[in-house]
Design a protein around this motif. Structure first.
Motif, PDB file in Angstrom:
ATOM      1  N   LYS A 360      -4.318 -11.809  -0.914  1.00  0.00           N
ATOM      2  CA  LYS A 360      -5.383 -12.784  -0.703  1.00  0.00           C
ATOM      3  C   LYS A 360      -6.459 -12.647  -1.772  1.00  0.00           C
ATOM      4  O   LYS A 360      -6.986 -13.645  -2.291  1.00  0.00           O
ATOM      5  CB  LYS A 360      -5.997 -12.606   0.685  1.00  0.00           C
ATOM      6  N   LEU A 361      -6.795 -11.402  -2.123  1.00  0.00           N
ATOM      7  CA  LEU A 361      -7.776 -11.180  -3.186  1.00  0.00           C
ATOM      8  C   LEU A 361      -7.206 -11.612  -4.539  1.00  0.00           C
ATOM      9  O   LEU A 361      -7.888 -12.271  -5.336  1.00  0.00           O
ATOM     10  CB  LEU A 361      -8.168  -9.696  -3.230  1.00  0.00           C
ATOM     11  N   CYS A 362      -5.953 -11.261  -4.775  1.00  0.00           N
ATOM     12  CA  CYS A 362      -5.363 -11.526  -6.086  1.00  0.00           C
ATOM     13  C   CYS A 362      -5.212 -13.024  -6.371  1.00  0.00           C
ATOM     14  O   CYS A 362      -5.251 -13.436  -7.540  1.00  0.00           O
ATOM     15  CB  CYS A 362      -4.005 -10.838  -6.197  1.00  0.00           C
ATOM     16  N   THR A 363      -5.056 -13.834  -5.347  1.00  0.00           N
ATOM     17  CA  THR A 363      -4.949 -15.282  -5.576  1.00  0.00           C
ATOM     18  C   THR A 363      -6.237 -15.855  -6.163  1.00  0.00           C
ATOM     19  O   THR A 363      -6.212 -16.926  -6.779  1.00  0.00           O
ATOM     20  CB  THR A 363      -4.614 -16.033  -4.275  1.00  0.00           C
ATOM     21  N   GLU A 375       8.421  -4.458  -2.602  1.00  0.00           N
ATOM     22  CA  GLU A 375       7.509  -3.392  -2.999  1.00  0.00           C
ATOM     23  C   GLU A 375       7.503  -2.297  -1.946  1.00  0.00           C
ATOM     24  O   GLU A 375       7.366  -2.563  -0.747  1.00  0.00           O
ATOM     25  CB  GLU A 375       6.109  -3.988  -3.161  1.00  0.00           C
ATOM     26  N   THR A 376       7.663  -1.039  -2.356  1.00  0.00           N
ATOM     27  CA  THR A 376       7.581   0.066  -1.401  1.00  0.00           C
ATOM     28  C   THR A 376       6.116   0.338  -1.068  1.00  0.00           C
ATOM     29  O   THR A 376       5.195  -0.112  -1.766  1.00  0.00           O
ATOM     30  CB  THR A 376       8.204   1.341  -1.988  1.00  0.00           C
ATOM     31  N   SER A 377       5.900   1.097  -0.019  1.00  0.00           N
ATOM     32  CA  SER A 377       4.529   1.418   0.367  1.00  0.00           C
ATOM     33  C   SER A 377       3.832   2.228  -0.722  1.00  0.00           C
ATOM     34  O   SER A 377       2.635   2.047  -0.975  1.00  0.00           O
ATOM     35  CB  SER A 377       4.518   2.181   1.695  1.00  0.00           C
ATOM     36  N   GLU A 378       4.558   3.126  -1.388  1.00  0.00           N
ATOM     37  CA  GLU A 378       3.958   3.918  -2.466  1.00  0.00           C
ATOM     38  C   GLU A 378       3.581   3.037  -3.652  1.00  0.00           C
ATOM     39  O   GLU A 378       2.528   3.213  -4.264  1.00  0.00           O
ATOM     40  CB  GLU A 378       4.920   5.025  -2.911  1.00  0.00           C
ATOM     41  N   GLU A 379       4.455   2.085  -3.979  1.00  0.00           N
ATOM     42  CA  GLU A 379       4.152   1.158  -5.073  1.00  0.00           C
ATOM     43  C   GLU A 379       2.951   0.287  -4.725  1.00  0.00           C
ATOM     44  O   GLU A 379       2.113  -0.009  -5.578  1.00  0.00           O
ATOM     45  CB  GLU A 379       5.368   0.291  -5.372  1.00  0.00           C
ATOM     46  N   LEU A 380       2.873  -0.122  -3.459  1.00  0.00           N
ATOM     47  CA  LEU A 380       1.746  -0.941  -3.028  1.00  0.00           C
ATOM     48  C   LEU A 380       0.441  -0.159  -3.111  1.00  0.00           C
ATOM     49  O   LEU A 380      -0.582  -0.679  -3.579  1.00  0.00           O
ATOM     50  CB  LEU A 380       1.975  -1.450  -1.604  1.00  0.00           C
ATOM     51  N   LEU A 381       0.447   1.090  -2.670  1.00  0.00           N
ATOM     52  CA  LEU A 381      -0.764   1.910  -2.758  1.00  0.00           C
ATOM     53  C   LEU A 381      -1.201   2.056  -4.209  1.00  0.00           C
ATOM     54  O   LEU A 381      -2.393   1.937  -4.519  1.00  0.00           O
ATOM     55  CB  LEU A 381      -0.517   3.289  -2.137  1.00  0.00           C
ATOM     56  N   GLN A 382      -0.240   2.284  -5.095  1.00  0.00           N
ATOM     57  CA  GLN A 382      -0.574   2.403  -6.508  1.00  0.00           C
ATOM     58  C   GLN A 382      -1.193   1.111  -7.031  1.00  0.00           C
ATOM     59  O   GLN A 382      -2.166   1.134  -7.793  1.00  0.00           O
ATOM     60  CB  GLN A 382       0.688   2.750  -7.318  1.00  0.00           C
ATOM     61  N   ARG A 383      -0.664  -0.018  -6.597  1.00  0.00           N
ATOM     62  CA  ARG A 383      -1.192  -1.310  -7.043  1.00  0.00           C
ATOM     63  C   ARG A 383      -2.587  -1.553  -6.491  1.00  0.00           C
ATOM     64  O   ARG A 383      -3.472  -2.070  -7.185  1.00  0.00           O
ATOM     65  CB  ARG A 383      -0.247  -2.444  -6.620  1.00  0.00           C
ATOM     66  N   ILE A 384      -2.816  -1.164  -5.245  1.00  0.00           N
ATOM     67  CA  ILE A 384      -4.150  -1.318  -4.648  1.00  0.00           C
ATOM     68  C   ILE A 384      -5.173  -0.512  -5.438  1.00  0.00           C
ATOM     69  O   ILE A 384      -6.258  -0.996  -5.766  1.00  0.00           O
ATOM     70  CB  ILE A 384      -4.139  -0.872  -3.169  1.00  0.00           C
ATOM     71  N   LEU A 385      -4.825   0.735  -5.773  1.00  0.00           N
ATOM     72  CA  LEU A 385      -5.752   1.590  -6.509  1.00  0.00           C
ATOM     73  C   LEU A 385      -6.004   1.055  -7.914  1.00  0.00           C
ATOM     74  O   LEU A 385      -7.122   1.128  -8.434  1.00  0.00           O
ATOM     75  CB  LEU A 385      -5.214   3.025  -6.556  1.00  0.00           C
ATOM     76  N   GLU A 386      -4.975   0.496  -8.536  1.00  0.00           N
ATOM     77  CA  GLU A 386      -5.164  -0.084  -9.871  1.00  0.00           C
ATOM     78  C   GLU A 386      -6.038  -1.331  -9.810  1.00  0.00           C
ATOM     79  O   GLU A 386      -6.922  -1.527 -10.646  1.00  0.00           O
ATOM     80  CB  GLU A 386      -3.814  -0.427 -10.494  1.00  0.00           C
ATOM     81  N   GLU A 387      -5.794  -2.173  -8.793  1.00  0.00           N
ATOM     82  CA  GLU A 387      -6.625  -3.364  -8.638  1.00  0.00           C
ATOM     83  C   GLU A 387      -8.065  -2.983  -8.325  1.00  0.00           C
ATOM     84  O   GLU A 387      -9.014  -3.618  -8.783  1.00  0.00           O
ATOM     85  CB  GLU A 387      -6.077  -4.276  -7.541  1.00  0.00           C
TER      86      GLU A 387
END
Length: 448
Positions: A360-363, A375-387
C-alpha cells in the motif's frame, strides 16, 4: 500587567539563550516568574524553538550521509566533524559548544516539568488543562526518548545496564534527578506517553502540538526498539484506524527545488512536526547521500527524483525536506507508522498482511508498482527494512536507531566504513561508540 511582562520576558530570554549559563540564569529566577493560567502554560509549551527541536548528531553519524572531504575536515563544529568519523570523544572537552544534543532535550523536559507542576497547582477545572498536562507528558517522553538514542546503550530486556541520563520529574534545578537502568528509562518513557494518550485530542490543533495520534506513534516507535512487536503493533493499528492518508509522490513536482508541500499548506502524512538542530553539515547545500544507498533506488522509484538533485561532481544532494522548507524533518508521520506496522506483522508471523501494508505504501512511491510474488517471510522483512531506510532517509535519528537495534541480529549487522584524507574509519556492530559519550562534566554540573 507586571505578570504578563515578566512572563513574556521569561519566554523571550529562554528562546534567545545561546549559552547554557544564560539559560540557567533565567531558570534560577523561576521563583520571580508568574505563570498562573492554563493559557500561560500552553504558551510555554508552544515555544517550538525548544519543544520541537531534536538532536542532529546521530544523522551525521549514520551510514546514509556522505560529506565532501573539505566539509568533513573543516566545516561546522568540532562535535559535528568528530561524529562523522565516530571519534570516541566527539566533544573533546568542549564547554557549551556542540553540546546542544544534550542541552536542548533537557531544556524541553524542564519546560514540560514546569507545565506539569503548574497543572497540579490549579485548584479548579479549566478548559485546556488536560491538553497542557497531556502535552507536557508527551514532550517529556518524546525528548527523553531522543536522549536515549544518543547517550544510552541500546535497549536489551533484562540486561540491567546503568543509564547515565538523569531522569528529572521536577523543574527545580537543584534537584539532580535519579539514575536508573536503560530498561527503566524506556519504561518511564512508555509511562509518560501512555498517560498522555487520553488527555490529548485525536488530531493536533496545530502540527507543532502533540495529539493522541502523535502519542500512539511514539509508543509504536518505543516498543519497536524494545522488540516488543505485539505492543508496537497494537499502537500502529490504533493509529491506522484513524489515519491512513499518504502522499502520492506521482503528484509532486519533483523538478522543484523543494518538492514537498509546506507544513502550513498541508503534508497530510505529518502528525507531529519536529526538526533537528541546524548543524552546518546537515545544511541544504552540504547534505549528500551515500552512493551505495542511492544505488538502491530503482528507476521507477518516485523518491529518486523527489529526494535528490545531481551535482556536477557526480554526488547527489538531498532535497527531500518533508515539510517543504530547507530544514530537515524529525517528527512523526504516517509513512513511518505503516513501516513499523508491516515490520511487526512479519516478525510475529503475519507476513501476508505485512506484505499488503508495505505494498500500500509502495503504490504511492513507485511508478507502475508491481508487488513481488512468491516472497518468503525473510525476503519480505529484508524488503521492509530496505524500504524503511529509503523512505525515512535523514528523518531524525531513525537510521541511527535502526543500526543500533539491528546490529544485535547477525543477519542485519553491518560495519560502517568511511575514507577521509587517506585514512579509513570503521564502526563495527555493537561498538561502544554507538552510544555517544556523556558530555563534559562541567555541562552535567551546569544542567543539574
Amino acid at each position: 500587567m507586571k505578570k504578563n511582562m515578566l512572563y513574556l520576558l521569561f519566554i523571550c530570554l529562554c528562546c534567545s539563550c545561546k549559552k547554557m549559563d544564560d539559560w540557567l540564569d533565567v531558570k534560577s529566577k523561576n521563583s520571580d516568574v508568574i505563570l498562573s493560567t492554563v493559557a500561560d502554560y500552553q504558551s510555554l509549551l508552544d515555544n517550538t524553538t525548544v519543544m520541537n527541536t531534536t538532536p542532529g548528531l546521530s544523522i551525521i553519524a549514520s551510514d546514509n550521509i556522505h560529506l565532501l572531504e573539505n566539509m568533513a575536515l573543516t566545516a561546522g563544529l568540532q562535535a559535528e566533524r568528530n561524529a562523522y568519523i565516530w571519534k570516541k570523544d566527539i566533544y573533546e572537552g568542549a564547554i557549551g559548544v556542540g553540546t546542544g544534543d544534550w542541552t536542548v532535550p533537557f531544556r524541553a523536559i524542564a519546560y514540560a516539568n514546569i507545565a506539569l507542576e503548574g497543572m497540579d497547582k490549579l485548584t479548579t477545572s479549566s478548559v485546556g488543562r488536560d491538553h497542557v498536562r497531556g502535552s507536557a507528558l508527551f514532550y517529556r517522553g518524546f525528548h527523553y526518548y531522543q536522549l536515549l538514542q544518543l547517550y544510552a546503550k541500546p535497549y536489551q530486556e533484562g540486561a540491567n545496564e546503568p543509564c547515565a541520563l538523569p531522569q528529572r520529574f521536577v523543574s527545580d534545578i537543584e534537584n539532580e534527578g535519579s539514575f536508573g537502568t536503560v530498561e527503566g528509562c524506556y519504561e518511564q518513557v512508555v509511562t509518560d506517553l501512555k498517560a498522555s494518550v487520553d488527555l490529548l485530542p485525536l488530531t493536533p490543533v496545530h502540527k507543532t502540538r502533540p495529539s493522541k495520534l502523535g502519542a500512539l506513534a511514539m509508543l509504536a516507535k518505543v516498543y519497536l526498539l524494545m522488540e516488543k512487536y505485539d505492543q508496537a503493533l497494537t499502537y500502529t493499528e490504533e493509529y491506522l484506524n484513524s489515519q491512513t492518508e499518504l502522499l502520492d509522490f506521482a503528484t509532486l513536482n519533483t523538478s522543484a527545488t523543494l518538492p514537498f508541500p509546506t507544513l502550513d499548506v498541508g503534508n497530510k502524512e505529518i502528525i507531529f512536526y519536529a526538526g533537528p538542530i541546524s548543524y552546518t553539515l546537515l545544511s541544504f547545500g552540504n547534505l549528500r547521500i551515500n552512493e551505495a544507498l542511492f544505488a538502491k533506488y530503482r528507476d521507477n522509484d518516485l523518491r529518486k527524483a523527489a529526494f535528490f538533485r545531481p551535482n556536477a561532481d557526480g554526488t547527489k544532494s538531498f532535497k527531500g525536506r518533508y515539510t517543504g522548507t530547507v530544514g530537515l524533518f524529525s517528527g512523526l508521520a504516517t509513512n513511518e507508522i505503516m513501516l513499523i506496522n508491516a515490520e511487526c506483522l512479519v516478525r510475529i508471523g503475519r507476513w501476508q498482511e505485512a506484505g499488503d501494508v508495505l505494498n500500500k505504501l509502495c503504490t504511492k512511491r513507485y511508478k507502475d508498482y508491481v508487488a513481488p510474488t512468491n516472497e518468503t517471510s525473510e525476503e519480505l522483512l529484508q524488503r521492509i527494512l530496505e524500504e524503511r531506510n529509503k523512505e525515512l532517509l535523514f528523518t531524525g535519528s531513525c537510521r541511527w536507531e535502526d543500526l543500533r537495534r539491528l546490529n544485535k541480529d547477525t543477519k542485519f549487522a553491518i560495519t560502517l566504513v568511511r575514507k577521509l584524507a587517506g585514512k579509513e574509519y570503521m564502526l563495527p556492530p555493537n561498538d561502544a561508540r554507538y552510544s555517544f559519550p556523556v558530555i563534559p562534566q562541567e555541562i552535567i554540573t551546569l544542567t543539574k
